[in-house]
Scaffold this active site. Structure first.
Site, mmCIF file in Angstrom:
data_model
loop_
_atom_site.group_PDB
_atom_site.id
_atom_site.type_symbol
_atom_site.label_atom_id
_atom_site.label_comp_id
_atom_site.label_asym_id
_atom_site.label_seq_id
_atom_site.Cartn_x
_atom_site.Cartn_y
_atom_site.Cartn_z
ATOM 1 N N ASP A 147 13.815 41.995 63.796
ATOM 2 C CA ASP A 147 15.121 42.363 64.151
ATOM 3 C C ASP A 147 16.033 42.181 62.795
ATOM 4 O OD1 ASP A 147 17.316 42.978 66.370
ATOM 5 O OD2 ASP A 147 17.903 41.277 65.273
ATOM 6 N N ARG A 175 16.618 51.349 84.814
ATOM 7 C CA ARG A 175 15.101 51.452 85.118
ATOM 8 C C ARG A 175 15.124 51.454 86.672
ATOM 9 N NH1 ARG A 175 12.629 48.439 80.423
ATOM 10 N NH2 ARG A 175 14.247 46.838 81.118
ATOM 11 N N VAL A 177 24.466 45.763 64.076
ATOM 12 C CA VAL A 177 24.212 44.722 62.946
ATOM 13 C C VAL A 177 25.311 43.467 63.156
ATOM 14 C CG1 VAL A 177 24.066 44.191 60.403
ATOM 15 C CG2 VAL A 177 23.538 46.625 61.176
ATOM 16 N N LYS A 183 18.168 44.951 60.505
ATOM 17 C CA LYS A 183 19.397 44.979 60.050
ATOM 18 C C LYS A 183 19.777 45.164 58.766
ATOM 19 C CE LYS A 183 20.771 42.490 64.354
ATOM 20 N NZ LYS A 183 20.513 41.047 64.934
ATOM 21 N N GLU A 231 15.965 39.898 72.223
ATOM 22 C CA GLU A 231 15.474 41.010 72.289
ATOM 23 C C GLU A 231 14.555 41.149 73.550
ATOM 24 O OE1 GLU A 231 16.562 43.994 70.574
ATOM 25 O OE2 GLU A 231 17.785 42.362 69.957
ATOM 26 N N GLY A 291 26.313 41.633 65.555
ATOM 27 C CA GLY A 291 26.758 41.682 66.842
ATOM 28 C C GLY A 291 28.298 42.134 66.817
ATOM 29 N N THR A 325 22.554 43.627 79.299
ATOM 30 C CA THR A 325 23.348 42.318 78.893
ATOM 31 C C THR A 325 24.786 43.368 78.188
ATOM 32 O OG1 THR A 325 21.455 40.998 78.564
ATOM 33 C CG2 THR A 325 23.498 40.537 76.982
HETATM 34 P P1 NAP Z 1 18.636 44.567 78.248
HETATM 35 O O1 NAP Z 1 19.587 43.643 78.759
HETATM 36 O O2 NAP Z 1 17.186 44.492 78.250
HETATM 37 O O3 NAP Z 1 19.322 46.026 78.747
HETATM 38 C C1 NAP Z 1 18.494 47.119 78.776
HETATM 39 C C2 NAP Z 1 19.127 48.054 79.912
HETATM 40 O O4 NAP Z 1 18.551 49.484 79.689
HETATM 41 C C3 NAP Z 1 18.821 47.899 81.203
HETATM 42 O O5 NAP Z 1 19.900 48.114 82.000
HETATM 43 C C4 NAP Z 1 17.840 48.722 81.576
HETATM 44 O O6 NAP Z 1 17.422 48.781 82.770
HETATM 45 C C5 NAP Z 1 17.917 50.010 80.851
HETATM 46 N N1 NAP Z 1 16.674 50.644 80.431
HETATM 47 C C6 NAP Z 1 15.806 50.362 79.591
HETATM 48 N N2 NAP Z 1 14.772 51.107 79.541
HETATM 49 C C7 NAP Z 1 15.053 52.038 80.063
HETATM 50 C C8 NAP Z 1 14.625 53.398 80.583
HETATM 51 N N3 NAP Z 1 13.531 53.815 80.128
HETATM 52 N N4 NAP Z 1 15.116 54.478 81.482
HETATM 53 C C9 NAP Z 1 16.388 53.848 82.078
HETATM 54 N N5 NAP Z 1 17.055 52.772 81.700
HETATM 55 C C10 NAP Z 1 16.436 51.883 80.858
HETATM 56 O O7 NAP Z 1 19.131 44.851 76.514
HETATM 57 P P2 NAP Z 1 20.322 44.455 75.802
HETATM 58 O O8 NAP Z 1 20.355 43.022 75.450
HETATM 59 O O9 NAP Z 1 21.588 44.811 76.644
HETATM 60 O O10 NAP Z 1 20.217 45.196 74.448
HETATM 61 C C11 NAP Z 1 20.365 46.733 74.547
HETATM 62 C C12 NAP Z 1 20.433 47.083 73.171
HETATM 63 O O11 NAP Z 1 21.613 46.442 72.348
HETATM 64 C C13 NAP Z 1 19.205 46.867 72.196
HETATM 65 O O12 NAP Z 1 19.088 48.161 71.503
HETATM 66 C C14 NAP Z 1 19.541 45.634 71.663
HETATM 67 O O13 NAP Z 1 18.855 45.489 70.462
HETATM 68 C C15 NAP Z 1 20.968 45.779 71.294
HETATM 69 N N6 NAP Z 1 21.811 44.575 71.090
HETATM 70 C C16 NAP Z 1 21.511 43.750 72.026
HETATM 71 C C17 NAP Z 1 22.521 42.607 71.641
HETATM 72 C C18 NAP Z 1 22.496 41.150 72.568
HETATM 73 O O14 NAP Z 1 23.100 40.330 72.256
HETATM 74 N N7 NAP Z 1 21.676 41.404 73.536
HETATM 75 C C19 NAP Z 1 23.296 42.501 70.695
HETATM 76 C C20 NAP Z 1 23.324 43.619 69.582
HETATM 77 C C21 NAP Z 1 22.520 44.709 69.959
HETATM 78 P P3 NAP Z 1 17.199 47.773 84.372
HETATM 79 O O15 NAP Z 1 18.583 46.752 83.863
HETATM 80 O O16 NAP Z 1 17.250 48.469 85.457
HETATM 81 O O17 NAP Z 1 16.143 47.196 83.765
HETATM 82 N N1 HSE Z 2 18.407 39.704 69.371
HETATM 83 C C1 HSE Z 2 19.522 39.838 68.403
HETATM 84 C C2 HSE Z 2 19.780 38.553 67.817
HETATM 85 C C3 HSE Z 2 20.992 40.678 69.235
HETATM 86 O O1 HSE Z 2 19.398 37.551 68.369
HETATM 87 O O2 HSE Z 2 20.707 38.611 66.868
HETATM 88 C C4 HSE Z 2 21.642 40.903 68.257
HETATM 89 O O3 HSE Z 2 21.480 41.956 67.294
#
Ligand code: NAP
Ligand code: HSE
Length: 444
Positions: A201, A45, A132, A205, A190, A134, A13
């Site tokens: 989570d 992955r 923290v 933060k 998450e 977003g 994402t």
């Molecule tokens: P996500 O959609 O699950 O993406 C994770 C990515 O990491 C995927 O591309 C996955 O590969 C890759 N990955 C995971 N484990 C791996 C490994 N061992 N080796 C190689 N690649 C690996 O997660 P996300 O929502 O983008 O979140 C990523 C981070 O940002 C997290 O720490 C989350 O807490 C933080 N965050 C997220 C948001 C949100 O709104 N989503 C907001 C703020 C912060 P594949 O695609 O091939 O599975």
């Molecule tokens: N899972 C988190 C949330 C992503 O819903 O706030 C942003 O940190």
């Protein structure tokens, strides 16, 4: 000047949003930094998976350490999530002199103290604005914008998924699980959504925000943490009738005897500005001793709002690489040798009002016995509401709002009340947040 080359760990994402934004805002970014920023490789992955961004010109690896070791990479951007293997990759990047940006609040909250130490030793920068709230630039606000203040309190809606679920339940009468699934489809939750709804989570933060606000080390284990899994439609409806709504809050308050750090659902007045924070939006209300109250509002999750914060860190690093490298602003806002050991208060000492819902026998004198038990503990009742009994039912719901009370005193009173033969043992208990800014509620 040659382009700054990024190695991405993760193309999900946030990773996908980051690549899209780097393309879309390419010209604007170059004008800000004076040089181009390009992604040369990424770890995923599953290299066969369809991505939300173009991967043209991006070498794909499956081992994060291959990205870290790639000699083309200047800056490692960690967007995988989880403490490991993300932590080892970030550590290895810094050891090889590469700057790091991460959106990973779990990693910073759990390992931040050692990672910032490593960053200092290796003279590299580690940016975590996206960890923290977003898209809200709250790390910069605390580290720079409000640096002239002593921060007194911080109250925030800091988990977008919890706010989305509670808001859908409140506004649309949505079912908890259906609302959570919708949040997952939008990319807000998450990888394991229990991390959101159980409060972890937000605790990650709050740990980071408290360190930045008060100049204390990151102390995740000292955060009192409750999630929203026990919040039921009936409590949302009762709160509404009493003029409140239920929000999941992160609260950090400075008191004379220490600092309260707590994450939990709470009733807040419907007319308060935080009550109007809807859906996935986040808001953080900060009180500084010079500026007074300031409010920061914006999307708390989602691909491009989070990528916006990732890019802000990247630009800081790119600017520093283009001028004088090094750590101009300390990672945790205060000088590393000036962190304080101010005590973090235990949960039993935390003071709030409470919403209590209990099933009681529908007969005269019950209310007096319940109120008497609270009185014996020195707890004042602010409001009482009795729901009409269902036809044929011998028990009715009694809803009480208490004045401000220490959690330990409330628990003692509840032990007494549970012993009353006219009250069911299961009592719903949700805090009421007064939303007074600087001070916690009056112990008197
Ligand atoms: P996500 O959609 O699950 O993406 C994770 C990515 O990491 C995927 O591309 C996955 O590969 C890759 N990955 C995971 N484990 C791996 C490994 N061992 N080796 C190689 N690649 C690996 O997660 P996300 O929502 O983008 O979140 C990523 C981070 O940002 C997290 O720490 C989350 O807490 C933080 N965050 C997220 C948001 C949100 O709104 N989503 C907001 C703020 C912060 P594949 O695609 O091939 O599975
Ligand atoms: N899972 C988190 C949330 C992503 O819903 O706030 C942003 O940190």
């Amino acid at each position: 000047m040659r382009a700054i080359r990024i190695g991405l760990l993760g193309l999900g994402t946030v990773g996908g949003g980051t690549v899209r934004l780097l393309h879309r805002n390419r010209a604007e970014l170059q004008r800000r930094v004076g040089r181009a920023i390009t992604v040369c490789c990424a770890a995923v992955r599953d290299p066969q998976r369809q991505r939300t961004c173009s991967t043209a010109g991006i070498r794909l690896y499956t081992d994060p350490l291959e990205v870290v070791r790639d000699p083309d990479v200047d800056v490692v951007v960690e967007l995988m999530g989880g403490v490991e293997p993300a932590g080892a990759a970030v550590q290895a990047a810094m050891e090889s002199g590469k700057h790091v940006v991460t959106a990973n609040k779990a990693l910073i909250a759990e390992r931040g103290n050692e990672l910032f130490d490593a960053a200092r030793r290796h003279a590299v920068m580690i940016g975590f604005e996206a960890a923290v709230a977003g898209g809200i630039p709250i790390v910069k606000v605390l580290r720079e914008g409000l640096a002239g203040n002593r921060i007194e309190s911080l109250v925030g809606i800091i988990n977008g998924t919890c706010n989305y679920v509670l808001d859908a339940m409140d506004q649309e009468g949505a079912d908890f699980d259906v609302a959570l699934q919708a949040a997952q489809r939008c990319g807000y939750a998450e990888a394991d959504p229990r991390t959101d709804v159980e409060g972890t989570d937000a605790a990650h933060k709050l740990t980071i925000l408290a360190a930045l606000a008060y100049g204390i080390p990151l102390q995740l284990s000292r955060v009192h943490c409750e999630g929203i899994t026990a919040i039921s439609p009936v409590d949302i409806a009762c709160a509404r009738e009493l003029g409140y709504c239920i929000k999941h809050l992160g609260v950090a308050r400075r008191r004379e005897d220490g600092i309260e750090l707590r994450v939990h659902p709470a009733l807040i007045p419907r007319r308060h500005i935080l009550a109007s924070v809807r859906g996935v939006m986040n808001a953080v209300l900060l009180c500084g001793n010079a500026v007074g109250d300031t409010l920061y509002y914006g999307p708390g999750a989602g691909a491009e709002p989070t990528a916006s914060a990732v890019l802000a860190d990247l630009l800081d690093i790119a600017r520093a690489m283009s001028a004088r490298a090094g750590q101009q602003v300390p990672s945790l806002a205060f000088q590393p040798d000036a962190l304080l050991d101010t005590p973090i208060l235990s949960a039993s000492m935390m003071r709030t009002g409470y919403y209590l819902r209990m099933q009681v026998e529908d007969k005269p004198g019950v209310l007096a016995r319940v109120a008497g038990s609270f009185g014996e503990s020195g707890i004042s009742i602010q409001a009482v509401q009795q729901k009409g009994a269902e036809p044929g039912a011998r028990r009715v719901a009694l809803v009480l709002l208490t004045q401000c009370v220490a959690q330990g005193d409330l628990e003692q009173a509840l032990v007494r009340i549970r012993k009353l033969d006219v009250v069911d043992r299961a009592i719903v208990r949700i805090r009421i947040e007064s939303m007074d800014s600087a001070v916690s509620c009056d112990p008197g």
